[in-house]
Design an enzyme around this catalytic site. Structure first.
Site, short mmCIF file in Angstrom:
data_model
loop_
_atom_site.label_atom_id
_atom_site.label_comp_id
_atom_site.label_asym_id
_atom_site.label_seq_id
_atom_site.Cartn_x
_atom_site.Cartn_y
_atom_site.Cartn_z
N HIS A 132 -4.13 -5.42 -9.50
CA HIS A 132 -5.10 -4.38 -9.13
C HIS A 132 -6.50 -4.96 -9.26
O HIS A 132 -6.80 -5.61 -10.27
CB HIS A 132 -4.92 -3.18 -10.06
CG HIS A 132 -5.89 -2.08 -9.78
ND1 HIS A 132 -5.81 -1.26 -8.67
CD2 HIS A 132 -6.99 -1.67 -10.46
CE1 HIS A 132 -6.81 -0.40 -8.69
NE2 HIS A 132 -7.54 -0.62 -9.75
N MET A 162 0.81 -1.22 0.00
CA MET A 162 0.00 0.00 0.00
C MET A 162 0.84 1.28 0.00
O MET A 162 0.57 2.22 0.76
CB MET A 162 -0.94 0.00 1.21
CG MET A 162 -1.92 -1.16 1.21
SD MET A 162 -2.94 -1.20 -0.28
CE MET A 162 -4.01 0.19 0.06
C1 GRF Z 1 -5.97 -7.32 -3.57
O1 GRF Z 1 -7.33 -7.05 -3.84
C2 GRF Z 1 -5.09 -6.74 -4.62
O2 GRF Z 1 -5.67 -6.72 -5.89
C3 GRF Z 1 -4.90 -5.33 -4.14
O3 GRF Z 1 -4.83 -5.43 -2.75
C4 GRF Z 1 -5.50 -6.60 -2.32
C5 GRF Z 1 -4.51 -7.41 -1.55
O4 GRF Z 1 -5.07 -8.56 -0.97
N1 GRF Z 1 -3.72 -4.74 -4.75
P1 GRF Z 1 -4.13 -9.69 -0.40
O5 GRF Z 1 -3.22 -9.03 0.63
O6 GRF Z 1 -3.34 -10.26 -1.53
O7 GRF Z 1 -5.03 -10.69 0.23
#
Ligand code: GRF
Length: 217
Positions: free
Chosen positions: A111, A92
């Site tokens: 994404h 993030m």
């Molecule tokens: C996912 O929805 C991905 O597409 C986005 O953030 C979320 C991460 O989920 N970039 P996780 O940590 O892989 O469960």
């Protein structure tokens, strides 16, 4: 066999999907490092349970030093582990141009939206608010702009009339877990070539397992 690093901030379900693909041999890579900017990310314990090395580099330690200073610390850790391919999996943070240039062609992200629609946060909520009938996910190379680089693969899902953000997110996530390993497999196998904004994918000669060669129904 490519050395793969995964950058996370949260739960790490996509990270696990990538691990599974490498473990089964569907993707010819090995996970050598999981890096998190969040000390409490659940992904860290999950990675450790897979026997993958983890490191935390808290962005808060770099307050006031600029984005690139943090990214240089990330790169130093990735180099130390011998990482060749970097996968963002729920990481993030916005990365500096210094970082995205350094890893150009070997830095990918997933994404939860059909780019170029709905970049940024809460793509699923944006899709619902916009009233689109089809949503999905995208794996793309990362460049200096957020959710913007050349698209490697996409998977689509329907948006149903009674969908909530949760139900739509869950439907998309199921496809994320198929799509991201597929894209990593292509990259590990050297089967993608970037031509401007377009990514040319060689699947015919890829010798990929059928389940991975067909990314989505
Ligand atoms: C996912 O929805 C991905 O597409 C986005 O953030 C979320 C991460 O989920 N970039 P996780 O940590 O892989 O469960």
């Amino acid at each position: 066999m490519k050395n793969v690093g995964v950058l996370v901030s949260g739960r790490g379900s996509n990270m696990i999907a990538l691990f599974e693909a490498m473990r089964s041999g569907d993707a010819t890579g090995r996970p050598v490092l999981v890096l998190s900017n969040e000390p409490d990310a659940p992904a860290l314990a999950r990675a450790a349970s897979y026997g993958v090395a983890t490191r935390v580099i808290p962005h808060r330690d770099f307050r006031g030093q600029g984005r690139e200073a943090y990214d240089r610390a990330l790169a130093a850790a990735l180099d130390e582990a011998g990482v060749e391919i970097v996968c963002l999996a729920g990481f993030m943070r916005v990365l500096s141009a210094w970082f995205t240039d350094r890893y150009a062609g070997r830095l990918i992200n997933i994404h939860p939206g059909l780019l170029p629609s709905f970049p940024g946060l809460h793509a699923q909520r944006q899709a619902l608010e916009h009233g689109v009938r089809v949503a999905g996910c995208t794996v793309h190379f990362v460049d200096a702009a957020v959710d913007h680089g050349p698209i490697i693969a996409q998977a689509a899902v329907p948006v149903l009339p009674d969908d909530t953000e949760e139900s739509l997110s869950a439907r998309i996530l199921e496809q994320e877990h198929r799509l991201y390993p597929y894209a990593l497999a292509l990259l590990c196998a050297g089967r993608v070539r970037v031509d401007g904004r377009r990514v040319l994918v060689e699947t015919e000669r890829a010798g990929l397992p059928l389940a991975l060669a067909v990314p989505a129904p």
